[in-house]
Design an enzyme around this catalytic site. Structure first.
Site, mmCIF file in Angstrom:
data_model
loop_
_atom_site.group_PDB
_atom_site.id
_atom_site.type_symbol
_atom_site.label_atom_id
_atom_site.label_comp_id
_atom_site.label_asym_id
_atom_site.label_seq_id
_atom_site.Cartn_x
_atom_site.Cartn_y
_atom_site.Cartn_z
ATOM 1 N N GLU A 86 0.842 -1.238 0.131
ATOM 2 C CA GLU A 86 -0.021 -0.049 -0.042
ATOM 3 C C GLU A 86 0.883 1.181 -0.044
ATOM 4 O OE1 GLU A 86 -3.605 -1.862 2.619
ATOM 5 O OE2 GLU A 86 -2.369 -0.434 3.632
ATOM 6 N N CYS A 126 -1.850 -2.883 14.916
ATOM 7 C CA CYS A 126 -1.722 -2.606 13.224
ATOM 8 C C CYS A 126 -2.415 -3.900 12.478
ATOM 9 C CB CYS A 126 -0.370 -2.284 13.225
ATOM 10 S SG CYS A 126 0.435 -2.113 11.365
ATOM 11 N N GLY A 169 5.458 -2.232 6.928
ATOM 12 C CA GLY A 169 6.869 -2.675 7.222
ATOM 13 C C GLY A 169 7.668 -1.616 8.112
ATOM 14 N N LEU A 225 6.151 5.693 19.217
ATOM 15 C CA LEU A 225 6.494 5.252 20.484
ATOM 16 C C LEU A 225 5.129 4.670 21.267
ATOM 17 C CD1 LEU A 225 8.310 5.940 22.859
ATOM 18 C CD2 LEU A 225 6.994 8.092 23.475
ATOM 19 N N CYS A 343 -3.051 1.793 8.208
ATOM 20 C CA CYS A 343 -2.057 0.949 7.167
ATOM 21 C C CYS A 343 -2.529 -0.504 7.381
ATOM 22 C CB CYS A 343 -0.762 1.114 7.939
ATOM 23 S SG CYS A 343 0.450 0.027 7.315
#
Length: 358
Positions: A86, A126, A169, A225, A343
């Site tokens: 993406e 994620c 990634g 973070l 993402c």
């Protein structure tokens, strides 16, 4: 066949005789958006035919594109081996309009690129982590995301572009190819994107941050973070067991950066998880002595997620506390909320559709 975009200008010059042909090819590809060797008319016909037999250019095809009402575009690219990644085009709020207020064009764009197919970091929030890690992208596959998005959207060569390595990634787990892509992008014969307009975002691989600093690329650094203590961060980001917060802060303090710039700390805010004033207080202590900027990000919920978007009130309180204590802090204005902009969402949706139709 080899991807020509994997070759730097110097490397291409070593392959071709005379060497100036490399500059001509770069200009065709990056300045004129030509990706057919036979159309490169100032090259000898035999050279064009030889290049076409030995190389391909880019190797990415648009599999899907979703456009938001805010102008953001999310691309799902298919690679030569059938894998998908993406990329996102984000227009900045500096548009040029006509007398009716219609947007003619934007002065600046940010392109968010992927550095790997999948990811091995395994962050709990994620969606990319769900599919696991497949492989690293080559330098040319990284560069092609930018080149192709510029070409598709007819963005002029001279238009200002910011590049953020914040897609699929962990860039520092593919440092060699990411660094090479940066060097290719910097070249005037290429896309001429200044290193100060390129930002590498990392989950905090301290040893790799040090290596990146030693490369002296001049790029900006962003740290994902998302938590202010090791206990919570290990739950959200298992990589924290190998690279704890203290080691990250030490690596950041040693990282060479332009005196006019700051290290960005990205903080994904999740309701009831990391959005308290006590979290803000701890963050202030962590950033003491670091020239930092904090970017607060609303969590973007996706199907199957156990986390929730924080209230606007808590976000503003968090921001105000940091600002009062001398830390530059912004709240990222979420783009693409009406499309699969978080993402991994578009890739996951595409895989689900394929499975449903199988």
């Amino acid at each position: 066949m080899k991807n020509l975009l994997d070759f730097s200008l110097d490397e291409l010059g070593e392959l071709l005789k005379p060497k100036f042909r490399a500059k001509q090819i770069y200009e065709w590809i990056y300045h004129k958006n030509v990706d057919d060797f036979l159309q490169m008319k100032n090259l000898p016909l035999q050279m064009r035919e030889d290049l076409a037999n030995e190389f391909y250019i880019g190797g990415l095809n648009v599999s899907k594109c979703e456009q938001s009402v805010d102008g953001s575009k999310k691309y799902l690219f298919e690679l030569k081996d059938g894998k998908t990644i993406e990329s996102v085009l984000l227009p900045m709020k500096d548009e040029i309009t006509d007398e009716n207020g219609e947007i003619l064009r934007h002065k600046r764009y940010t392109i968010c690129v992927s550095s790997q197919v999948g990811c091995k970091i395994g962050c709990a929030f994620c969606l990319t982590a769900k599919g696991g890690f497949v492989r690293n992208l080559s330098a040319g596959e990284i560069v092609e995301q930018i080149r192709l998005i510029k070409k598709i959207n007819k963005i002029p060569y001279e238009r200002r572009i910011n590049v953020v390595y914040m897609g699929m990634g962990e860039p520092l787990n593919n440092l060699e190819n990411v660094a090479k892509a940066i060097k290719i992008l910097i070249q005037n014969e290429g896309l001429a994107i200044s290193p100060r307009r390129q930002t590498i975002s990392t989950s905090g691989l301290s040893s790799q941050i040090k290596k990146l600093g030693e490369m002296n690329l001049g790029v900006l650094l962003a740290i994902s973070l998302h938590a202010v203590n090791d206990e919570l961060r290990e739950k959200l980001m298992p990589i924290n067991r190998a690279y704890n917060i203290a080691s990250i802060m030490q690596a950041v303090r040693e990282f060479p950066i332009d005196l006019r710039k700051r290290v960005m700390f990205e903080y994904l805010v999740m309701d009831g998880v990391n959005d308290s004033i006590n979290d803000a207080k701890t963050l202030v202590r962590l950033l003491n002595g670091i020239k930092a900027k904090v970017n607060l990000i609303y969590f973007n919920p996706h199907i199957g997620s156990k986390f929730h978007r924080p209230s606007e009130e808590n976000m503003i309180k968090f921001q105000d506390y940091l600002s009062v204590h001398g830390i530059t802090c912004t709240i990222r204005q979420s783009k693409g909320l009406d499309i699969s902009a978080a993402c991994g969402q578009l890739r996951e949706k595409n895989l689900k559709e394929k499975n449903d139709n199988a």
